[in-house]
Design a protein around this motif. Structure first.
Motif, PDB file in Angstrom:
ATOM      1  N   MET A  73      35.598  40.457  13.525  1.00 28.00           N
ATOM      2  CA  MET A  73      34.558  40.805  12.561  1.00 28.00           C
ATOM      3  C   MET A  73      34.285  39.638  11.623  1.00 28.00           C
ATOM      4  SD  MET A  73      34.403  43.812   9.649  1.00 28.00           S
ATOM      5  CE  MET A  73      35.078  42.789   8.317  1.00 28.00           C
ATOM      6  N   ASP A  74      33.016  39.320  11.437  1.00 30.50           N
ATOM      7  CA  ASP A  74      32.633  38.362  10.418  1.00 30.50           C
ATOM      8  C   ASP A  74      32.918  38.961   9.040  1.00 30.50           C
ATOM      9  OD1 ASP A  74      31.645  35.879   9.723  1.00 30.50           O
ATOM     10  OD2 ASP A  74      29.551  36.492   9.761  1.00 30.50           O
ATOM     11  N   THR A  75      33.118  38.101   8.038  1.00 30.24           N
ATOM     12  CA  THR A  75      33.464  38.554   6.696  1.00 30.24           C
ATOM     13  C   THR A  75      32.289  38.272   5.772  1.00 30.24           C
ATOM     14  OG1 THR A  75      35.749  37.944   7.168  1.00 30.24           O
ATOM     15  CG2 THR A  75      35.211  38.447   4.893  1.00 30.24           C
ATOM     16  N   ARG A  76      31.639  39.315   5.315  1.00 30.05           N
ATOM     17  CA  ARG A  76      30.408  39.148   4.544  1.00 30.05           C
ATOM     18  C   ARG A  76      30.581  38.172   3.378  1.00 30.05           C
ATOM     19  NH1 ARG A  76      27.593  43.435   2.132  1.00 30.05           N
ATOM     20  NH2 ARG A  76      27.898  44.720   3.996  1.00 30.05           N
ATOM     21  N   GLY A  77      29.657  37.226   3.286  1.00 24.12           N
ATOM     22  CA  GLY A  77      29.640  36.283   2.187  1.00 24.12           C
ATOM     23  C   GLY A  77      30.621  35.137   2.301  1.00 24.12           C
ATOM     24  N   GLN A  78      31.582  35.252   3.196  1.00 19.79           N
ATOM     25  CA  GLN A  78      32.581  34.206   3.364  1.00 19.79           C
ATOM     26  C   GLN A  78      32.189  33.331   4.567  1.00 19.79           C
ATOM     27  OE1 GLN A  78      36.722  35.446   2.764  1.00 19.79           O
ATOM     28  NE2 GLN A  78      36.040  37.295   1.709  1.00 19.79           N
ATOM     29  N   GLY A  79      33.118  32.535   5.037  1.00 18.85           N
ATOM     30  CA  GLY A  79      32.800  31.698   6.176  1.00 18.85           C
ATOM     31  C   GLY A  79      32.264  30.337   5.824  1.00 18.85           C
TER      32      GLY A  79
ATOM     33  N   GLN B 222      23.743  47.374   6.118  1.00 20.04           N
ATOM     34  CA  GLN B 222      23.500  45.930   6.224  1.00 20.04           C
ATOM     35  C   GLN B 222      24.137  45.384   7.499  1.00 20.04           C
ATOM     36  OE1 GLN B 222      25.300  44.777   2.524  1.00 20.04           O
ATOM     37  NE2 GLN B 222      23.792  45.926   1.328  1.00 20.04           N
ATOM     38  N   PRO B 223      23.448  44.497   8.227  1.00 17.35           N
ATOM     39  CA  PRO B 223      23.979  43.987   9.489  1.00 17.35           C
ATOM     40  C   PRO B 223      25.180  43.082   9.290  1.00 17.35           C
ATOM     41  CG  PRO B 223      21.896  42.913   8.940  1.00 17.35           C
ATOM     42  CD  PRO B 223      22.081  44.019   7.950  1.00 17.35           C
ATOM     43  N   VAL B 224      26.188  43.280  10.115  1.00 19.40           N
ATOM     44  CA  VAL B 224      27.423  42.495  10.115  1.00 19.40           C
ATOM     45  C   VAL B 224      27.577  41.902  11.505  1.00 19.40           C
ATOM     46  CG1 VAL B 224      29.931  42.558   9.794  1.00 19.40           C
ATOM     47  CG2 VAL B 224      28.446  44.019   8.380  1.00 19.40           C
ATOM     48  N   ARG B 225      28.008  40.651  11.568  1.00 20.98           N
ATOM     49  CA  ARG B 225      28.142  39.959  12.840  1.00 20.98           C
ATOM     50  C   ARG B 225      29.594  39.963  13.315  1.00 20.98           C
ATOM     51  NH1 ARG B 225      23.935  36.324  13.492  1.00 20.98           N
ATOM     52  NH2 ARG B 225      24.565  36.255  15.678  1.00 20.98           N
ATOM     53  N   GLY B 226      29.776  39.580  14.558  1.00 19.09           N
ATOM     54  CA  GLY B 226      31.108  39.468  15.127  1.00 19.09           C
ATOM     55  C   GLY B 226      31.022  38.874  16.523  1.00 19.09           C
ATOM     56  N   TRP B 227      32.178  38.727  17.149  1.00 16.11           N
ATOM     57  CA  TRP B 227      32.270  38.351  18.557  1.00 16.11           C
ATOM     58  C   TRP B 227      33.071  39.417  19.285  1.00 16.11           C
ATOM     59  CZ3 TRP B 227      28.995  34.672  19.407  1.00 16.11           C
ATOM     60  CH2 TRP B 227      28.871  33.558  18.570  1.00 16.11           C
ATOM     61  N   LEU B 228      32.744  39.656  20.525  1.00 16.31           N
ATOM     62  CA  LEU B 228      33.558  40.472  21.410  1.00 16.31           C
ATOM     63  C   LEU B 228      33.967  39.589  22.577  1.00 16.31           C
ATOM     64  CD1 LEU B 228      33.971  42.491  23.996  1.00 16.31           C
ATOM     65  CD2 LEU B 228      34.708  43.358  21.782  1.00 16.31           C
ATOM     66  N   LEU B 229      35.250  39.341  22.717  1.00 13.49           N
ATOM     67  CA  LEU B 229      35.794  38.547  23.820  1.00 13.49           C
ATOM     68  C   LEU B 229      36.598  39.471  24.725  1.00 13.49           C
ATOM     69  CD1 LEU B 229      37.216  35.517  21.757  1.00 13.49           C
ATOM     70  CD2 LEU B 229      34.883  35.866  22.575  1.00 13.49           C
ATOM     71  N   ARG B 230      36.514  39.248  26.023  1.00 11.79           N
ATOM     72  CA  ARG B 230      37.316  40.046  26.949  1.00 11.79           C
ATOM     73  C   ARG B 230      37.558  39.243  28.220  1.00 11.79           C
ATOM     74  NH1 ARG B 230      33.415  43.222  30.254  1.00 11.79           N
ATOM     75  NH2 ARG B 230      31.343  42.707  29.480  1.00 11.79           N
ATOM     76  N   PRO B 231      38.591  39.593  28.967  1.00 18.26           N
ATOM     77  CA  PRO B 231      38.885  38.854  30.198  1.00 18.26           C
ATOM     78  C   PRO B 231      37.699  38.905  31.152  1.00 18.26           C
ATOM     79  CG  PRO B 231      40.672  40.351  29.639  1.00 18.26           C
ATOM     80  CD  PRO B 231      39.545  40.689  28.725  1.00 18.26           C
TER      81      PRO B 231
ATOM     82  N   VAL C 125      41.672  44.970  20.406  1.00 18.85           N
ATOM     83  CA  VAL C 125      42.135  44.532  19.089  1.00 18.85           C
ATOM     84  C   VAL C 125      40.908  44.213  18.252  1.00 18.85           C
ATOM     85  CG1 VAL C 125      43.377  42.759  17.798  1.00 18.85           C
ATOM     86  CG2 VAL C 125      44.294  43.594  19.977  1.00 18.85           C
ATOM     87  N   VAL C 126      40.824  44.815  17.080  1.00 19.42           N
ATOM     88  CA  VAL C 126      39.807  44.441  16.100  1.00 19.42           C
ATOM     89  C   VAL C 126      40.492  43.551  15.076  1.00 19.42           C
ATOM     90  CG1 VAL C 126      38.134  45.240  14.394  1.00 19.42           C
ATOM     91  CG2 VAL C 126      38.561  46.593  16.461  1.00 19.42           C
ATOM     92  N   GLU C 127      40.019  42.311  14.982  1.00 21.47           N
ATOM     93  CA  GLU C 127      40.666  41.345  14.093  1.00 21.47           C
ATOM     94  C   GLU C 127      39.793  41.056  12.883  1.00 21.47           C
ATOM     95  OE1 GLU C 127      42.569  36.827  14.051  1.00 21.47           O
ATOM     96  OE2 GLU C 127      41.578  37.576  15.860  1.00 21.47           O
ATOM     97  N   TYR C 128      40.446  40.991  11.720  1.00 21.92           N
ATOM     98  CA  TYR C 128      39.793  40.656  10.463  1.00 21.92           C
ATOM     99  C   TYR C 128      40.312  39.300   9.997  1.00 21.92           C
ATOM    100  CZ  TYR C 128      39.075  45.657  11.009  1.00 21.92           C
ATOM    101  OH  TYR C 128      38.765  46.890  11.526  1.00 21.92           O
ATOM    102  N   VAL C 129      39.470  38.566   9.281  1.00 19.65           N
ATOM    103  CA  VAL C 129      39.682  37.144   9.058  1.00 19.65           C
ATOM    104  C   VAL C 129      40.238  36.880   7.651  1.00 19.65           C
ATOM    105  CG1 VAL C 129      38.525  34.889   9.063  1.00 19.65           C
ATOM    106  CG2 VAL C 129      37.820  36.664  10.677  1.00 19.65           C
ATOM    107  N   GLY C 130      41.017  35.800   7.540  1.00 17.57           N
ATOM    108  CA  GLY C 130      41.601  35.400   6.272  1.00 17.57           C
ATOM    109  C   GLY C 130      40.565  34.919   5.268  1.00 17.57           C
ATOM    110  N   TYR C 131      40.986  34.813   4.027  1.00 16.21           N
ATOM    111  CA  TYR C 131      40.121  34.536   2.887  1.00 16.21           C
ATOM    112  C   TYR C 131      39.345  33.233   3.065  1.00 16.21           C
ATOM    113  CZ  TYR C 131      38.854  34.756  -2.098  1.00 16.21           C
ATOM    114  OH  TYR C 131      38.173  34.846  -3.294  1.00 16.21           O
TER     115      TYR C 131
END
Length: 323
Positions: A115-121, A67-76, A86-92
């Motif tokens: 990383m986006d959190t499936r079903g949350q947000g 299943q597709p999962v979304r996210g952002w990649l930021l860099r200088p 750094v791979v960051e995961y998001v709070g509840y």
């Protein structure tokens, strides 16, 4: 808010027995193998942004069940790789949010995948990834979604997504795959610890872990000592499903962070707040004291679930610079 748990000396010695299923490793190996039967199909699409010092890419990859999962990649901006990442995961309740909400790591010279959190947000920060998995009977929230069966439990899907996010970050041409840390606060910290414990020959061991006031640690104990949500979701579910309590905690044992911590060997930085009634200090110390690798912990005596805030961000930057 007063201190909610043991004394600090008691916490430093707190090493409770772990409720670990005999097939814990086999279960997770099979879960990850099933996810990897689908191509990762990691995609990084440049995003037009008013940010001038940070480049933004919209990320999509295949997680649990393909299943597709979304996210952002930021860099200088204009950085030449390979960069530490750094791979960051998001709070509840939160999702990947908007790119300008998380600029610290890229500003410090890292490639940063959120990383986006499936079903949350939809609680405090927007998300873009639906949860296509089965729910069954559950209390409102995510901690009891599919909880009557380890195969349908929500955190099986989420932790699998998180491992695939790590694999995705390593495919980016600007990333040094040997210098990828995982990080997060609250639920995000718990996910980071799970990923560190699930490191294998495919995902590869992470370079470091930052777990701030982590959630999903020593879970049954948490439900017994706090009335704070989200742990109270589990207690409320058990209050109604009186005949299924042991079944609930058998499932949850496959997602309990202390069992991942006992398998993780990368250097780790934890933080804990002694007035935290959402992730009580004893749950964090249970995980920290079982952690198998080199470890440090920052203690914030007069803070609640906000933990160390900006002070802990500075501490995490200092820790990451040593990795």
């Amino acid at each position: 808010m007063a201190f909610v748990d043991m004394t600090l000396n008691e916490l430093r010695d707190y090493l409770p027995a772990r409720a670990e299923p005999a097939d814990f490793d086999a279960f997770w190996a099979a879960t990850l193998a099933a996810a990897r039967a689908f191509p990762l199909d990691a995609r990084f699409e440049p995003v037009a942004s008013p940010l001038r010092t940070v480049e933004v890419e919209d990320v999509t990859f295949n997680g649990f069940g393909g299943q597709p999962v979304r996210g952002w990649l930021l860099r200088p901006a204009n950085a030449t790789g390979p960069l530490p990442a750094v791979v960051e995961y998001v709070g509840y309740g939160g999702g990947r949010g908007l790119p300008h909400e998380r600029l610290v790591w890229a500003s410090a010279g890292y490639a940063h995948l959120i990383m986006d959190t499936r079903g949350q947000g939809s609680a405090w920060q927007v998300g873009d990834t639906p949860d296509e998995g089965p729910a069954g009977n559950s209390h409102p929230g995510f901690t009891t979604r599919g909880v009557l069966d380890r195969d349908t439990y929500y955190y099986r899907r989420l932790y699998t997504d998180a491992v695939r996010a790590l694999e995705t970050a390593r495919t980016h041409p600007s990333v040094d795959p040997a210098r990828v840390l995982v990080a997060g606060g609250s639920q995000g910290g718990g996910i980071a610890l799970a990923v560190a414990g699930l490191a294998d020959d495919v995902a590869g061991e992470v370079a470091g872990v930052v777990a701030d006031v982590p959630f999903m640690q020593h879970i049954r104990h948490a439900t017994e000592i706090t009335d704070g949500y989200p742990y109270k979701e589990i207690a409320e579910f058990c209050k109604v499903h009186r005949d299924k309590v042991e079944r609930v905690f058998e499932t949850i044992s496959y997602a309990d962070g202390v069992n991942f911590a006992a398998r993780a060997t990368a250097p780790a930085l934890y933080s804990v707040a002694l007035m935290d009634d959402i992730c009580p200090p004893s749950t964090v110390f249970a995980s920290f004291n079982h952690y198998a690798g080199p470890k440090e912990i920052e203690v914030y005596p007069y803070n609640g679930h906000e933990g160390g805030g900006a002070h802990q961000v500075a501490r995490a930057l200092e820790f990451a610079a040593r990795i």
